[in-house]
Design an enzyme around this catalytic site. Structure first.
Site, PDB file in Angstrom:
ATOM      1  N   LYS A   1      46.524  12.402  90.102  1.00 17.87           N
ATOM      2  CA  LYS A   1      46.836  11.357  91.097  1.00 17.87           C
ATOM      3  C   LYS A   1      45.759  10.268  91.095  1.00 17.87           C
ATOM      4  O   LYS A   1      46.066   9.083  90.984  1.00 17.87           O
ATOM      5  CB  LYS A   1      46.955  11.958  92.507  1.00 17.87           C
ATOM      6  CG  LYS A   1      47.996  13.057  92.644  1.00 17.87           C
ATOM      7  CD  LYS A   1      48.113  13.555  94.072  1.00 17.87           C
ATOM      8  CE  LYS A   1      46.864  14.242  94.589  1.00 17.87           C
ATOM      9  NZ  LYS A   1      46.624  15.598  94.052  1.00 17.87           N
TER      10      LYS A   1
ATOM     11  N   ARG B   1      36.357  19.560  85.423  1.00 20.21           N
ATOM     12  CA  ARG B   1      35.767  18.448  86.195  1.00 20.21           C
ATOM     13  C   ARG B   1      34.549  18.946  86.973  1.00 20.21           C
ATOM     14  O   ARG B   1      33.577  18.221  87.142  1.00 20.21           O
ATOM     15  CB  ARG B   1      36.810  17.874  87.160  1.00 20.21           C
ATOM     16  CG  ARG B   1      36.282  16.668  87.929  1.00 20.21           C
ATOM     17  CD  ARG B   1      37.338  15.970  88.749  1.00 20.21           C
ATOM     18  NE  ARG B   1      37.766  16.764  89.887  1.00 20.21           N
ATOM     19  CZ  ARG B   1      38.744  16.405  90.743  1.00 20.21           C
ATOM     20  NH1 ARG B   1      39.385  15.264  90.538  1.00 20.21           N
ATOM     21  NH2 ARG B   1      39.071  17.163  91.744  1.00 20.21           N
TER      22      ARG B   1
ATOM     23  N   ARG C   1      31.339  18.469  92.811  1.00 17.61           N
ATOM     24  CA  ARG C   1      32.186  18.780  93.965  1.00 17.61           C
ATOM     25  C   ARG C   1      32.235  20.281  94.217  1.00 17.61           C
ATOM     26  O   ARG C   1      32.574  21.056  93.316  1.00 17.61           O
ATOM     27  CB  ARG C   1      33.607  18.236  93.737  1.00 17.61           C
ATOM     28  CG  ARG C   1      33.725  16.761  94.039  1.00 17.61           C
ATOM     29  CD  ARG C   1      35.088  16.217  93.749  1.00 17.61           C
ATOM     30  NE  ARG C   1      36.175  16.919  94.416  1.00 17.61           N
ATOM     31  CZ  ARG C   1      37.427  16.491  94.437  1.00 17.61           C
ATOM     32  NH1 ARG C   1      37.732  15.340  93.834  1.00 17.61           N
ATOM     33  NH2 ARG C   1      38.365  17.171  95.047  1.00 17.61           N
TER      34      ARG C   1
ATOM     35  N   ARG D   1      43.287  25.945  96.767  1.00 18.58           N
ATOM     36  CA  ARG D   1      43.883  24.613  96.975  1.00 18.58           C
ATOM     37  C   ARG D   1      45.335  24.595  96.502  1.00 18.58           C
ATOM     38  O   ARG D   1      46.184  23.932  97.109  1.00 18.58           O
ATOM     39  CB  ARG D   1      43.062  23.539  96.237  1.00 18.58           C
ATOM     40  CG  ARG D   1      41.731  23.263  96.924  1.00 18.58           C
ATOM     41  CD  ARG D   1      40.725  22.603  96.007  1.00 18.58           C
ATOM     42  NE  ARG D   1      41.108  21.283  95.555  1.00 18.58           N
ATOM     43  CZ  ARG D   1      40.456  20.624  94.611  1.00 18.58           C
ATOM     44  NH1 ARG D   1      39.401  21.146  94.020  1.00 18.58           N
ATOM     45  NH2 ARG D   1      40.852  19.416  94.263  1.00 18.58           N
TER      46      ARG D   1
HETATM   47  P1  B4P Z   1      42.395  13.733  89.474  1.00 19.63           P
HETATM   48  O1  B4P Z   1      43.356  12.672  89.181  1.00 19.63           O
HETATM   49  O2  B4P Z   1      41.035  13.267  89.794  1.00 19.63           O
HETATM   50  O3  B4P Z   1      42.770  14.766  90.668  1.00 19.63           O
HETATM   51  P2  B4P Z   1      43.616  14.462  91.971  1.00 19.63           P
HETATM   52  O4  B4P Z   1      44.890  15.190  91.787  1.00 19.63           O
HETATM   53  O5  B4P Z   1      43.676  13.010  92.274  1.00 19.63           O
HETATM   54  O6  B4P Z   1      42.719  14.918  93.220  1.00 19.63           O
HETATM   55  P3  B4P Z   1      42.422  16.265  93.972  1.00 19.63           P
HETATM   56  O7  B4P Z   1      43.671  16.902  94.487  1.00 19.63           O
HETATM   57  O8  B4P Z   1      41.501  17.053  93.126  1.00 19.63           O
HETATM   58  O9  B4P Z   1      41.530  15.910  95.213  1.00 19.63           O
HETATM   59  P4  B4P Z   1      41.607  14.993  96.512  1.00 19.63           P
HETATM   60  O10 B4P Z   1      40.423  14.129  96.372  1.00 19.63           O
HETATM   61  O11 B4P Z   1      42.912  14.324  96.739  1.00 19.63           O
HETATM   62  O12 B4P Z   1      42.463  14.655  88.191  1.00 19.63           O
HETATM   63  C1  B4P Z   1      41.780  15.880  88.086  1.00 19.63           C
HETATM   64  C2  B4P Z   1      41.115  16.064  86.721  1.00 19.63           C
HETATM   65  O13 B4P Z   1      42.082  16.047  85.692  1.00 19.63           O
HETATM   66  C3  B4P Z   1      40.109  14.974  86.364  1.00 19.63           C
HETATM   67  O14 B4P Z   1      38.983  15.584  85.794  1.00 19.63           O
HETATM   68  C4  B4P Z   1      40.836  14.112  85.346  1.00 19.63           C
HETATM   69  O15 B4P Z   1      39.958  13.519  84.419  1.00 19.63           O
HETATM   70  C5  B4P Z   1      41.726  15.118  84.672  1.00 19.63           C
HETATM   71  N1  B4P Z   1      42.968  14.543  84.169  1.00 19.63           N
HETATM   72  C6  B4P Z   1      43.736  13.590  84.759  1.00 19.63           C
HETATM   73  N2  B4P Z   1      44.812  13.318  84.003  1.00 19.63           N
HETATM   74  C7  B4P Z   1      44.745  14.144  82.905  1.00 19.63           C
HETATM   75  C8  B4P Z   1      45.567  14.349  81.754  1.00 19.63           C
HETATM   76  N3  B4P Z   1      46.709  13.663  81.565  1.00 19.63           N
HETATM   77  N4  B4P Z   1      45.205  15.273  80.855  1.00 19.63           N
HETATM   78  C9  B4P Z   1      44.048  15.988  81.008  1.00 19.63           C
HETATM   79  N5  B4P Z   1      43.215  15.831  82.079  1.00 19.63           N
HETATM   80  C10 B4P Z   1      43.559  14.916  83.016  1.00 19.63           C
HETATM   81  O16 B4P Z   1      41.416  16.062  97.719  1.00 19.63           O
HETATM   82  C11 B4P Z   1      40.270  16.894  97.863  1.00 19.63           C
HETATM   83  C12 B4P Z   1      40.281  17.655  99.202  1.00 19.63           C
HETATM   84  O17 B4P Z   1      40.235  16.708 100.323  1.00 19.63           O
HETATM   85  C13 B4P Z   1      41.538  18.502  99.518  1.00 19.63           C
HETATM   86  O18 B4P Z   1      41.470  19.801  98.939  1.00 19.63           O
HETATM   87  C14 B4P Z   1      41.495  18.534 101.081  1.00 19.63           C
HETATM   88  O19 B4P Z   1      40.565  19.479 101.557  1.00 19.63           O
HETATM   89  C15 B4P Z   1      41.002  17.152 101.447  1.00 19.63           C
HETATM   90  N6  B4P Z   1      42.104  16.185 101.688  1.00 19.63           N
HETATM   91  C16 B4P Z   1      42.358  15.060 100.950  1.00 19.63           C
HETATM   92  N7  B4P Z   1      43.430  14.414 101.434  1.00 19.63           N
HETATM   93  C17 B4P Z   1      43.887  15.146 102.496  1.00 19.63           C
HETATM   94  C18 B4P Z   1      44.990  15.012 103.391  1.00 19.63           C
HETATM   95  N8  B4P Z   1      45.864  13.991 103.286  1.00 19.63           N
HETATM   96  N9  B4P Z   1      45.170  15.956 104.361  1.00 19.63           N
HETATM   97  C19 B4P Z   1      44.311  16.971 104.483  1.00 19.63           C
HETATM   98  N10 B4P Z   1      43.244  17.174 103.669  1.00 19.63           N
HETATM   99  C20 B4P Z   1      43.031  16.267 102.669  1.00 19.63           C
END
Ligand code: B4P
Length: 191
Positions: A14, A129, A135, A146
């Site tokens: 995302k 990551r 983190r 999660r």
């Molecule tokens: P990202 O793109 O960074 O991960 P994400 O899904 O955006 O975020 P995440 O769910 O981890 O955390 P968030 O900050 O929202 O990709 C992950 C990894 O994959 C990276 O290393 C990237 O390089 C790699 N990658 C990406 N695309 C790839 C591909 N095509 N192939 C290979 N590798 C790839 O949330 C963190 C915490 O905050 C939650 O657990 C919760 O506690 C809290 N939180 C956030 N929003 C909340 C909400 N709305 N309500 C309640 N709690 C919330």
């Protein structure tokens, strides 16, 4: 206004894809994860409270996150092309609150782009990551929690938007460019 939700399990890309899409469509990028981590880093009361949940892989309470989004929308005002919501909404209550906040601003969600990625790939990406992110929640045990939290509380958000025909599923495995191309096609289909 083009308001998009990037939806998917933790590690589905995302944040990675939102960073690309915001430039392409000149959107404001709102990531609740980033906003919470800013609060953590600044040591605010909100951040201290949020850390208790985040470090355990649990969702932060709805009222905290919804309040953060409301003030962010007020700060940005109406002179914007649209918003890309990343990591929000994560519960059906958050989704309903977002619809209400947008309606009050004469706007709505155009599309929910749902990235699909298998569980073992998610764990692999986030543990990887964790080697550099610093983190506390990027370790295998917390990542698995999660994912459980996602399946229980966040997956139903897709069903909430499905009833309005707003969900586009996009395969989230493959290269970042391939996934981005599929997202662009899904957005273009919205018109
Ligand atoms: P990202 O793109 O960074 O991960 P994400 O899904 O955006 O975020 P995440 O769910 O981890 O955390 P968030 O900050 O929202 O990709 C992950 C990894 O994959 C990276 O290393 C990237 O390089 C790699 N990658 C990406 N695309 C790839 C591909 N095509 N192939 C290979 N590798 C790839 O949330 C963190 C915490 O905050 C939650 O657990 C919760 O506690 C809290 N939180 C956030 N929003 C909340 C909400 N709305 N309500 C309640 N709690 C919330």
């Amino acid at each position: 206004m083009l308001n998009l939700i990037l939806f998917g399990p933790p590690g589905s890309g995302k944040g990675t894809q939102a960073a690309i899409l915001k430039n392409k469509y000149q959107l404001i990028h709102i990531s609740t994860g980033d906003l919470l981590r800013e609060e953590l880093a600044a040591g605010t009361t909100l951040g201290v409270e949020a850390r208790k949940y985040m470090d355990q892989g649990l969702l932060v309470p709805d009222e905290v996150v919804i309040g953060m989004i409301a003030s962010k929308l007020d700060e940005k005002g109406s002179a914007i092309n649209g918003v890309i919501f990343d990591g929000f909404p994560r519960t059906v209550a958050q989704a309903a609150a977002l619809d209400q906040l947008l309606e009050e601003r004469n706007s709505c969600i155009a599309s929910v782009l749902a990235l699909t990625v298998g569980e073992e790939e998610l764990v692999k990406r986030l543990v990887n990551r964790g080697l550099t992110s610093g983190r506390a929640d990027d370790n295998e045990e917390t990542v698995r929690k999660r994912i459980i939290e996602y399946n229980a509380k966040t997956k139903p958000v897709a069903d909430y938007y499905r009833q309005f025909g707003k969900v586009a599923e996009v395969a989230g495995e493959g290269s970042i460019n391939e996934i981005n191309a599929a997202l662009l096609a899904a957005i273009d289909a919205v018109g």
